[in-house]
Design a protein around this motif. Structure first.
Motif, PDB file in Angstrom:
ATOM      1  N   MET A   1     -15.662   6.970   0.480  1.00  0.00           N
ATOM      2  CA  MET A   1     -14.512   6.165   0.084  1.00  0.00           C
ATOM      3  C   MET A   1     -14.803   4.712   0.433  1.00  0.00           C
ATOM      4  SD  MET A   1     -10.968   5.730  -0.664  1.00  0.00           S
ATOM      5  CE  MET A   1     -11.210   7.084  -1.667  1.00  0.00           C
ATOM      6  N   ALA A   2     -14.568   3.833  -0.521  1.00  0.00           N
ATOM      7  CA  ALA A   2     -14.803   2.406  -0.332  1.00  0.00           C
ATOM      8  C   ALA A   2     -13.694   1.788   0.514  1.00  0.00           C
ATOM      9  CB  ALA A   2     -14.868   1.708  -1.686  1.00  0.00           C
ATOM     10  N   PHE A   3     -14.017   0.671   1.100  1.00  0.00           N
ATOM     11  CA  PHE A   3     -13.040  -0.078   1.883  1.00  0.00           C
ATOM     12  C   PHE A   3     -11.896  -0.492   0.958  1.00  0.00           C
ATOM     13  CE2 PHE A   3     -11.413  -3.675   4.297  1.00  0.00           C
ATOM     14  CZ  PHE A   3     -11.457  -3.173   5.588  1.00  0.00           C
ATOM     15  N   PRO A   4     -10.640  -0.327   1.375  1.00  0.00           N
ATOM     16  CA  PRO A   4      -9.513  -0.612   0.474  1.00  0.00           C
ATOM     17  C   PRO A   4      -9.366  -2.106   0.173  1.00  0.00           C
ATOM     18  CG  PRO A   4      -8.722  -0.101   2.676  1.00  0.00           C
ATOM     19  CD  PRO A   4     -10.201   0.148   2.683  1.00  0.00           C
ATOM     20  N   THR A   5      -8.929  -2.391  -1.044  1.00  0.00           N
ATOM     21  CA  THR A   5      -8.680  -3.774  -1.444  1.00  0.00           C
ATOM     22  C   THR A   5      -7.241  -4.153  -1.089  1.00  0.00           C
ATOM     23  OG1 THR A   5      -7.861  -3.186  -3.635  1.00  0.00           O
ATOM     24  CG2 THR A   5     -10.259  -3.520  -3.409  1.00  0.00           C
ATOM     25  N   ALA A   6      -6.969  -5.434  -1.126  1.00  0.00           N
ATOM     26  CA  ALA A   6      -5.610  -5.920  -0.866  1.00  0.00           C
ATOM     27  C   ALA A   6      -4.634  -5.348  -1.891  1.00  0.00           C
ATOM     28  CB  ALA A   6      -5.583  -7.448  -0.888  1.00  0.00           C
ATOM     29  N   GLU A   7      -5.067  -5.243  -3.138  1.00  0.00           N
ATOM     30  CA  GLU A   7      -4.201  -4.705  -4.195  1.00  0.00           C
ATOM     31  C   GLU A   7      -3.861  -3.241  -3.934  1.00  0.00           C
ATOM     32  OE1 GLU A   7      -7.135  -6.369  -4.833  1.00  0.00           O
ATOM     33  OE2 GLU A   7      -6.172  -8.272  -5.350  1.00  0.00           O
ATOM     34  N   GLU A   8      -4.852  -2.455  -3.525  1.00  0.00           N
ATOM     35  CA  GLU A   8      -4.608  -1.037  -3.229  1.00  0.00           C
ATOM     36  C   GLU A   8      -3.639  -0.878  -2.061  1.00  0.00           C
ATOM     37  OE1 GLU A   8      -8.911   0.899  -4.552  1.00  0.00           O
ATOM     38  OE2 GLU A   8      -8.710  -0.002  -2.557  1.00  0.00           O
ATOM     39  N   LEU A   9      -3.823  -1.680  -1.027  1.00  0.00           N
ATOM     40  CA  LEU A   9      -2.946  -1.584   0.141  1.00  0.00           C
ATOM     41  C   LEU A   9      -1.534  -2.071  -0.180  1.00  0.00           C
ATOM     42  CD1 LEU A   9      -5.367  -2.694   3.000  1.00  0.00           C
ATOM     43  CD2 LEU A   9      -4.693  -0.374   2.335  1.00  0.00           C
ATOM     44  N   THR A  10      -1.433  -3.106  -1.001  1.00  0.00           N
ATOM     45  CA  THR A  10      -0.110  -3.598  -1.408  1.00  0.00           C
ATOM     46  C   THR A  10       0.646  -2.505  -2.151  1.00  0.00           C
ATOM     47  OG1 THR A  10      -0.910  -5.881  -1.512  1.00  0.00           O
ATOM     48  CG2 THR A  10       1.115  -5.381  -2.715  1.00  0.00           C
ATOM     49  N   ALA A  11      -0.027  -1.823  -3.057  1.00  0.00           N
ATOM     50  CA  ALA A  11       0.607  -0.721  -3.800  1.00  0.00           C
ATOM     51  C   ALA A  11       0.996   0.417  -2.858  1.00  0.00           C
ATOM     52  CB  ALA A  11      -0.333  -0.220  -4.892  1.00  0.00           C
ATOM     53  N   LEU A  12       0.158   0.693  -1.874  1.00  0.00           N
ATOM     54  CA  LEU A  12       0.427   1.782  -0.932  1.00  0.00           C
ATOM     55  C   LEU A  12       1.654   1.492  -0.067  1.00  0.00           C
ATOM     56  CD1 LEU A  12      -0.580   4.505   0.241  1.00  0.00           C
ATOM     57  CD2 LEU A  12      -1.958   3.170   1.852  1.00  0.00           C
ATOM     58  N   ILE A  13       1.800   0.247   0.388  1.00  0.00           N
ATOM     59  CA  ILE A  13       2.916  -0.069   1.290  1.00  0.00           C
ATOM     60  C   ILE A  13       4.206  -0.417   0.549  1.00  0.00           C
ATOM     61  CG2 ILE A  13       1.334  -0.846   3.092  1.00  0.00           C
ATOM     62  CD1 ILE A  13       2.275  -3.741   2.465  1.00  0.00           C
ATOM     63  N   ALA A  14       4.127  -0.597  -0.760  1.00  0.00           N
ATOM     64  CA  ALA A  14       5.304  -1.021  -1.539  1.00  0.00           C
ATOM     65  C   ALA A  14       6.540  -0.155  -1.283  1.00  0.00           C
ATOM     66  CB  ALA A  14       4.968  -1.075  -3.023  1.00  0.00           C
ATOM     67  N   PRO A  15       6.440   1.176  -1.299  1.00  0.00           N
ATOM     68  CA  PRO A  15       7.644   1.982  -1.045  1.00  0.00           C
ATOM     69  C   PRO A  15       8.220   1.779   0.365  1.00  0.00           C
ATOM     70  CG  PRO A  15       5.916   3.332  -2.036  1.00  0.00           C
ATOM     71  CD  PRO A  15       5.296   2.019  -1.677  1.00  0.00           C
ATOM     72  N   HIS A  21      14.085  -3.417   2.141  1.00  0.00           N
ATOM     73  CA  HIS A  21      14.494  -4.596   1.358  1.00  0.00           C
ATOM     74  C   HIS A  21      13.644  -5.822   1.690  1.00  0.00           C
ATOM     75  CE1 HIS A  21      17.853  -2.174   0.072  1.00  0.00           C
ATOM     76  NE2 HIS A  21      18.124  -1.923   1.333  1.00  0.00           N
ATOM     77  N   LEU A  22      12.343  -5.589   1.805  1.00  0.00           N
ATOM     78  CA  LEU A  22      11.398  -6.659   2.106  1.00  0.00           C
ATOM     79  C   LEU A  22      10.493  -6.901   0.903  1.00  0.00           C
ATOM     80  CD1 LEU A  22      10.348  -5.460   5.670  1.00  0.00           C
ATOM     81  CD2 LEU A  22      11.781  -7.436   5.146  1.00  0.00           C
ATOM     82  N   ASP A  23       9.952  -8.109   0.840  1.00  0.00           N
ATOM     83  CA  ASP A  23       8.967  -8.470  -0.176  1.00  0.00           C
ATOM     84  C   ASP A  23       7.628  -8.697   0.512  1.00  0.00           C
ATOM     85  OD1 ASP A  23      10.772  -8.699  -2.452  1.00  0.00           O
ATOM     86  OD2 ASP A  23      11.550 -10.489  -1.452  1.00  0.00           O
ATOM     87  N   VAL A  24       6.554  -8.243  -0.116  1.00  0.00           N
ATOM     88  CA  VAL A  24       5.214  -8.545   0.379  1.00  0.00           C
ATOM     89  C   VAL A  24       4.852  -9.925  -0.159  1.00  0.00           C
ATOM     90  CG1 VAL A  24       2.785  -7.880   0.410  1.00  0.00           C
ATOM     91  CG2 VAL A  24       4.561  -6.109   0.404  1.00  0.00           C
ATOM     92  N   GLU A  25       4.768 -10.895   0.732  1.00  0.00           N
ATOM     93  CA  GLU A  25       4.442 -12.268   0.335  1.00  0.00           C
ATOM     94  C   GLU A  25       2.948 -12.544   0.420  1.00  0.00           C
ATOM     95  OE1 GLU A  25       6.394 -14.091  -1.196  1.00  0.00           O
ATOM     96  OE2 GLU A  25       8.391 -13.416  -0.641  1.00  0.00           O
ATOM     97  N   GLY A  26       2.235 -11.648   1.043  1.00  0.00           N
ATOM     98  CA  GLY A  26       0.789 -11.800   1.132  1.00  0.00           C
ATOM     99  C   GLY A  26       0.185 -10.633   1.882  1.00  0.00           C
ATOM    100  N   LEU A  27      -1.012 -10.259   1.493  1.00  0.00           N
ATOM    101  CA  LEU A  27      -1.751  -9.221   2.202  1.00  0.00           C
ATOM    102  C   LEU A  27      -3.222  -9.608   2.127  1.00  0.00           C
ATOM    103  CD1 LEU A  27      -1.159  -5.441   2.187  1.00  0.00           C
ATOM    104  CD2 LEU A  27      -3.478  -6.338   2.084  1.00  0.00           C
ATOM    105  N   ARG A  28      -3.823  -9.741   3.288  1.00  0.00           N
ATOM    106  CA  ARG A  28      -5.224 -10.157   3.364  1.00  0.00           C
ATOM    107  C   ARG A  28      -5.991  -9.123   4.169  1.00  0.00           C
ATOM    108  NH1 ARG A  28      -7.162 -12.846   7.469  1.00  0.00           N
ATOM    109  NH2 ARG A  28      -5.133 -13.661   8.033  1.00  0.00           N
ATOM    110  N   GLU A  72      -8.188   9.178   1.580  1.00  0.00           N
ATOM    111  CA  GLU A  72      -7.814   8.254   0.506  1.00  0.00           C
ATOM    112  C   GLU A  72      -8.214   6.815   0.823  1.00  0.00           C
ATOM    113  OE1 GLU A  72      -3.621   8.853   0.148  1.00  0.00           O
ATOM    114  OE2 GLU A  72      -3.841  10.935  -0.484  1.00  0.00           O
ATOM    115  N   LEU A  73      -8.331   6.495   2.100  1.00  0.00           N
ATOM    116  CA  LEU A  73      -8.721   5.157   2.561  1.00  0.00           C
ATOM    117  C   LEU A  73      -9.811   5.296   3.602  1.00  0.00           C
ATOM    118  CD1 LEU A  73      -5.312   3.416   3.430  1.00  0.00           C
ATOM    119  CD2 LEU A  73      -6.636   3.114   1.355  1.00  0.00           C
ATOM    120  N   SER A  74     -10.593   4.238   3.745  1.00  0.00           N
ATOM    121  CA  SER A  74     -11.564   4.200   4.833  1.00  0.00           C
ATOM    122  C   SER A  74     -11.650   2.774   5.353  1.00  0.00           C
ATOM    123  CB  SER A  74     -12.939   4.659   4.358  1.00  0.00           C
ATOM    124  OG  SER A  74     -13.866   4.517   5.419  1.00  0.00           O
ATOM    125  N   PHE A  75     -11.197   2.609   6.588  1.00  0.00           N
ATOM    126  CA  PHE A  75     -11.285   1.300   7.227  1.00  0.00           C
ATOM    127  C   PHE A  75     -12.548   1.184   8.074  1.00  0.00           C
ATOM    128  CE2 PHE A  75      -6.658   1.613   6.539  1.00  0.00           C
ATOM    129  CZ  PHE A  75      -6.433   0.400   5.920  1.00  0.00           C
TER     130      PHE A  75
END
Length: 182
Positions: A1-15, A21-28, A72-75
């Motif tokens: 499993m590849a290291f997760p991208t910011a986009e993948e993690l943003t989608a994962l934490i969205a729910p 009732h928070l917005d993700v303003e950035g994920l690095r 599903e992820l590998s850090f």
């Protein structure tokens, strides 16, 4: 499993962040040596406090750990999770940023010149915002179309704002526009 991208993690934490009732303003994601860093910036109209950020951080950490256990992820050797608010140096790029900073000073870069104004109301469609500027003793009101917005960041203000500026910033968009007609 590849290291997760910011986009993948943003989608994962969205729910998780949506239930709070928070917005993700950035994920690095910073892959550095044995431990990587995942830095997440969260905000909301009600301004999250440290207690809420701690709870959300724990929920996100558990989510990441469970996803890693399922393969599903590998850090790699592990990760450091940082959850915070964006801070005042975040550029105002979305209507919600302008709404959340109503009555605060904003620094705008207009054609290479710095312009300071107080943020007023957004229109109902959230496509334009009222800007209030002081010229000596007089206040002027302008409408900034957000689609044409220059770079803008909140300006740190140490003095107490003038009451007439706050009163004008507290008016509705239409009421403030009427001020420009006088």
């Amino acid at each position: 499993m590849a290291f997760p991208t910011a986009e993948e993690l943003t989608a994962l934490i969205a729910p998780v962040v949506a239930t709070r009732h928070l917005d993700v303003e950035g994920l690095r994601v910073t892959k550095a040596g044995p431990k990587s860093t995942v830095a997440i910036k969260l905000d909301s109209d009600s301004r999250p406090d440290l207690d809420l950020l701690e709870v959300v951080s724990q929920e996100i950490g558990e989510l990441f750990d469970a996803a890693e256990a399922r393969g599903e992820l590998s850090f790699g050797a592990g990760y450091l999770l940082e959850v915070s608010t964006p801070g005042v140096d975040m550029p105002l790029t979305q209507p919600r940023h302008w709404r959340r900073n109503r009555t605060r000073l904003v620094s705008l870069d207009v054609d290479g010149k710095k312009r300071i104004a107080r943020i007023g109301a957004l229109n109902a469609e959230e496509t334009a915002v009222i800007l209030i500027e002081r010229n000596k003793k007089a206040l002027s009101v302008t409408v900034l179309e957000l689609a044409n917005s220059p770079r803008a960041v909140v300006e740190i203000e140490f003095a107490k704002p003038a009451q007439d500026e706050l009163d004008l910033a507290g008016r509705t968009f239409d009421e403030a526009v009427e001020e420009t007609d006088h």
